[in-house]
Every structure is written in C-alpha cells, then in structure tokens.
Design a protein around this motif. Structure first.
Motif, PDB file in Angstrom:
ATOM      1  N   MET A   1     -55.804  40.020   9.645  1.00 26.68           N
ATOM      2  CA  MET A   1     -57.008  39.229   7.559  1.00 26.68           C
ATOM      3  C   MET A   1     -57.037  38.075   8.771  1.00 26.68           C
ATOM      4  O   MET A   1     -58.612  37.296   8.526  1.00 26.68           O
ATOM      5  CB  MET A   1     -55.700  38.393   7.503  1.00 26.68           C
ATOM      6  CG  MET A   1     -55.783  37.453   6.657  1.00 26.68           C
ATOM      7  SD  MET A   1     -54.247  36.598   5.486  1.00 26.68           S
ATOM      8  CE  MET A   1     -53.273  36.621   7.256  1.00 26.68           C
ATOM      9  N   PHE A   2     -57.243  37.455   9.677  1.00 24.02           N
ATOM     10  CA  PHE A   2     -57.448  36.580  10.294  1.00 24.02           C
ATOM     11  C   PHE A   2     -58.986  37.336  10.770  1.00 24.02           C
ATOM     12  O   PHE A   2     -60.192  36.385  11.214  1.00 24.02           O
ATOM     13  CB  PHE A   2     -56.970  36.007  11.416  1.00 24.02           C
ATOM     14  CG  PHE A   2     -56.183  35.018  10.839  1.00 24.02           C
ATOM     15  CD1 PHE A   2     -56.865  34.008  10.345  1.00 24.02           C
ATOM     16  CD2 PHE A   2     -54.778  34.697  11.455  1.00 24.02           C
ATOM     17  CE1 PHE A   2     -55.768  33.147   9.778  1.00 24.02           C
ATOM     18  CE2 PHE A   2     -53.688  33.811  10.981  1.00 24.02           C
ATOM     19  CZ  PHE A   2     -54.570  33.073   9.953  1.00 24.02           C
ATOM     20  N   ALA A   6     -62.650  35.995  10.840  1.00 22.69           N
ATOM     21  CA  ALA A   6     -63.476  35.884  12.146  1.00 22.69           C
ATOM     22  C   ALA A   6     -64.853  36.666  11.858  1.00 22.69           C
ATOM     23  O   ALA A   6     -65.936  36.456  12.159  1.00 22.69           O
ATOM     24  CB  ALA A   6     -62.870  36.252  12.894  1.00 22.69           C
ATOM     25  N   ILE A   7     -64.554  37.913  11.669  1.00 19.81           N
ATOM     26  CA  ILE A   7     -65.463  38.794  11.336  1.00 19.81           C
ATOM     27  C   ILE A   7     -66.943  38.301  10.660  1.00 19.81           C
ATOM     28  O   ILE A   7     -68.142  38.187   9.869  1.00 19.81           O
ATOM     29  CB  ILE A   7     -65.213  40.594  10.988  1.00 19.81           C
ATOM     30  CG1 ILE A   7     -64.585  40.543  12.349  1.00 19.81           C
ATOM     31  CG2 ILE A   7     -66.763  41.085  11.347  1.00 19.81           C
ATOM     32  CD1 ILE A   7     -63.863  42.246  12.445  1.00 19.81           C
ATOM     33  N   ALA A   8     -66.474  38.059   9.161  1.00 20.38           N
ATOM     34  CA  ALA A   8     -67.220  37.329   8.109  1.00 20.38           C
ATOM     35  C   ALA A   8     -68.108  36.101   8.258  1.00 20.38           C
ATOM     36  O   ALA A   8     -69.571  35.727   8.321  1.00 20.38           O
ATOM     37  CB  ALA A   8     -66.155  36.918   6.984  1.00 20.38           C
ATOM     38  N   LEU A   9     -67.426  35.545   9.222  1.00 20.30           N
ATOM     39  CA  LEU A   9     -67.781  34.541   9.504  1.00 20.30           C
ATOM     40  C   LEU A   9     -69.207  34.445  10.389  1.00 20.30           C
ATOM     41  O   LEU A   9     -69.770  33.765  10.542  1.00 20.30           O
ATOM     42  CB  LEU A   9     -66.689  33.533  10.610  1.00 20.30           C
ATOM     43  CG  LEU A   9     -66.127  32.685   9.233  1.00 20.30           C
ATOM     44  CD1 LEU A   9     -64.829  31.250   9.853  1.00 20.30           C
ATOM     45  CD2 LEU A   9     -67.020  31.333   8.679  1.00 20.30           C
ATOM     46  N   PHE A  10     -68.420  35.497  10.845  1.00 19.81           N
ATOM     47  CA  PHE A  10     -69.713  35.599  12.371  1.00 19.81           C
ATOM     48  C   PHE A  10     -70.533  35.997  12.029  1.00 19.81           C
ATOM     49  O   PHE A  10     -72.172  35.476  12.288  1.00 19.81           O
ATOM     50  CB  PHE A  10     -69.093  36.647  13.402  1.00 19.81           C
ATOM     51  CG  PHE A  10     -69.849  37.228  14.575  1.00 19.81           C
ATOM     52  CD1 PHE A  10     -70.346  35.399  15.366  1.00 19.81           C
ATOM     53  CD2 PHE A  10     -70.127  38.276  14.796  1.00 19.81           C
ATOM     54  CE1 PHE A  10     -70.490  35.718  16.765  1.00 19.81           C
ATOM     55  CE2 PHE A  10     -71.028  38.145  16.383  1.00 19.81           C
ATOM     56  CZ  PHE A  10     -70.804  37.019  16.986  1.00 19.81           C
ATOM     57  N   ILE A  44     -63.637  28.333  14.481  1.00 23.67           N
ATOM     58  CA  ILE A  44     -63.180  27.915  15.882  1.00 23.67           C
ATOM     59  C   ILE A  44     -61.480  27.422  14.985  1.00 23.67           C
ATOM     60  O   ILE A  44     -60.681  28.141  16.175  1.00 23.67           O
ATOM     61  CB  ILE A  44     -63.344  26.340  16.343  1.00 23.67           C
ATOM     62  CG1 ILE A  44     -64.727  26.325  17.023  1.00 23.67           C
ATOM     63  CG2 ILE A  44     -62.380  25.690  17.058  1.00 23.67           C
ATOM     64  CD1 ILE A  44     -65.285  25.160  17.245  1.00 23.67           C
ATOM     65  N   GLY A  45     -61.112  27.368  14.238  1.00 25.44           N
ATOM     66  CA  GLY A  45     -60.250  27.399  13.235  1.00 25.44           C
ATOM     67  C   GLY A  45     -59.135  28.831  13.088  1.00 25.44           C
ATOM     68  O   GLY A  45     -58.359  28.478  14.198  1.00 25.44           O
ATOM     69  N   ILE A  46     -60.214  29.137  13.172  1.00 27.44           N
ATOM     70  CA  ILE A  46     -59.736  30.912  12.896  1.00 27.44           C
ATOM     71  C   ILE A  46     -59.471  32.071  14.379  1.00 27.44           C
ATOM     72  O   ILE A  46     -58.285  32.455  13.976  1.00 27.44           O
ATOM     73  CB  ILE A  46     -60.771  32.060  12.090  1.00 27.44           C
ATOM     74  CG1 ILE A  46     -60.461  31.169  10.761  1.00 27.44           C
ATOM     75  CG2 ILE A  46     -60.419  33.300  12.284  1.00 27.44           C
ATOM     76  CD1 ILE A  46     -59.806  32.130   9.715  1.00 27.44           C
TER      77      ILE A  46
END
Lengths: 107, 132
Positions: A1-2, A6-10, A44-46
């Motif tokens: 899930m994280f 993270a991939i989506a944010l990247f 950073i949080g994720i």
C-alpha cells in the motif's frame, strides 16, 4: 500500500518536473515548484512509513516550512526585484537600495 | 477489537489509494493542461484533496504515537499554506497583466464603452463651441 503511494508520488513528481522544465512562463515554473515541494513532503512521509522508520517526518515538516517561504520569496523578488524591505514609500514605489527616504532616515 | 482494527485498516487503505490517485491526477493535469489558469486548478486539486487524504491515511496507520502528532501538524500547515501559495502565484500572474484566454475580448469591449462615454461627456461640456 505504501509502495503504491510512493510510486504514484514518484510518477507525479516526474510529470511536475517536466512541466517545471518546459513551462512557457515564469508563473508556470513557480507553480510547479510549489507543487513539487508538496509532493516531496508527502513522499518523505510515505518513505518513512515504507522503510518502517517514520522519523523522517521532522525533515518533511522542515521542508514544508522552507517550501512556503521560498515560494513567497521568489514571487516577492520577481514583483519588487528585492527580497529585503519593500515597504511602500510615500511616492508609491519601493525604496531603492541605499537611498534615504523622505524623512531623511536610512532604513 | 480485531474488527475495529480491520475497519481502520480498510479505511486507511482507501484513503491512501484515493490520495495517490488524486496526486497522479493533479500531476497529469499540470503536465497536460493548455493554459496557466487551468494548471492552477489542477495543482490545487493535488494540493488540497490528495494531501489531506494521504495525511489522513498515514495518521490512521501511525496510531496513537508522536508520529501522528507530527503528521497532523504537517497536514494543518500544508492545508493553510498550499492554497495560500497557489493564490499568491495566481495573484502575481494576474497583477503582471497575464490575462486568461479570451479575457481581452471583454477588456476591449470595456475600453470601447469607456471611450464612447468620454466622447459623450466632451460633447456635453461645450455644445456651442463649433457654432459660434
């Protein structure tokens, strides 16, 4: 899930970097810079949760503070061509650097 | 207790996945929209909705710890400063004479009406100037 987040944010950060590079005007670039800062804070949080050590949130908080101040500073610089004191003088224009104001006092 | 945990887990999953979707949608809009003003709209979607949902999901995952407090502080700060920064950028663009697409048509109409009003005023002020 994280990992998904993270991939989506990247992917989002890469798209916003492309817009930051190709933005036709200055304001597109400032807008993308601000959005990139928000994405970085969340990333950073994720990433802290993903590695099981969520102590990076202090870094994220500091990054959010600096991002906001930096955006406002860039906008102020391009509006007044100065980052320091731009309080309006009686003539309506910000005071030039090193000059005296109307009362004769140096700011 | 385990059912409650399951509900919290599912809720945080939904929040994080929905937030990721919002972030990707905002990035696609920032990349693909044709105009600066529509890009402002796309960025504000990612700035408010995606950020709030991701922070909420991370808060639920963190539990009752210091991590949650930090996340809440980050969320409140970003919730205040994100729209403020977007508004500042848009206001600076508008002040610098950067009009939305098609707005110059209305501006020209206003200028034409203004000129007509000025002409009418001038004529009224000296109606007998040419006759004497």
């Amino acid at each position: 899930m994280f990992a998904v987040a993270a991939i989506a944010l990247f992917i989002g950060m890469i798209m916003i970097l492309i817009r930051l590079y190709a933005g036709p005007t200055l304001y597109d670039r400032v807008l993308s810079l601000n959005a990139f800062g928000t994405y970085t804070v969340l990333f950073i949080g994720i990433l802290g949760f993903l590695t099981g050590r969520p102590d990076f949130l202090d870094v994220a908080l500091l990054y959010a503070l600096i991002n906001f101040a930096g955006t406002i500073a860039v906008l102020k610089y391009f509006r007044y061509r100065a980052i320091g004191d731009t309080s309006p003088t009686p003539s309506g224009k910000p005071m030039a650097k090193g000059k005296l104001n109307d009362q004769g006092a140096k700011s | 207790m385990s059912i409650l945990n399951l509900v919290f887990e599912i809720f945080s999953w939904v929040a994080i996945l929905l937030g990721s979707a919002f972030m990707v949608i905002g990035a696609i809009g920032t990349l693909r929209f044709p105009d600066f003003w529509s890009r402002v709209h796309a960025v504000s979607v990612a700035d408010s909705a995606g950020m709030l949902l991701l922070t909420l999901g991370m808060c639920i995952q963190g539990g009752f710890t210091l991590v949650t407090v930090k996340l809440i502080i980050i969320g409140i700060f970003l919730f205040i400063t994100g729209p403020t920064a977007t508004h500042a950028v848009a206001n600076a663009a508008l002040v610098s004479g950067f009009l939305p697409k098609g707005a110059d048509r209305f501006r020209r109409k206003i200028v034409i009406a203004d000129n007509a009003a000025k002409k009418a005023k001038k004529k009224k002020r000296s109606p007998l100037k040419g006759m004497l």
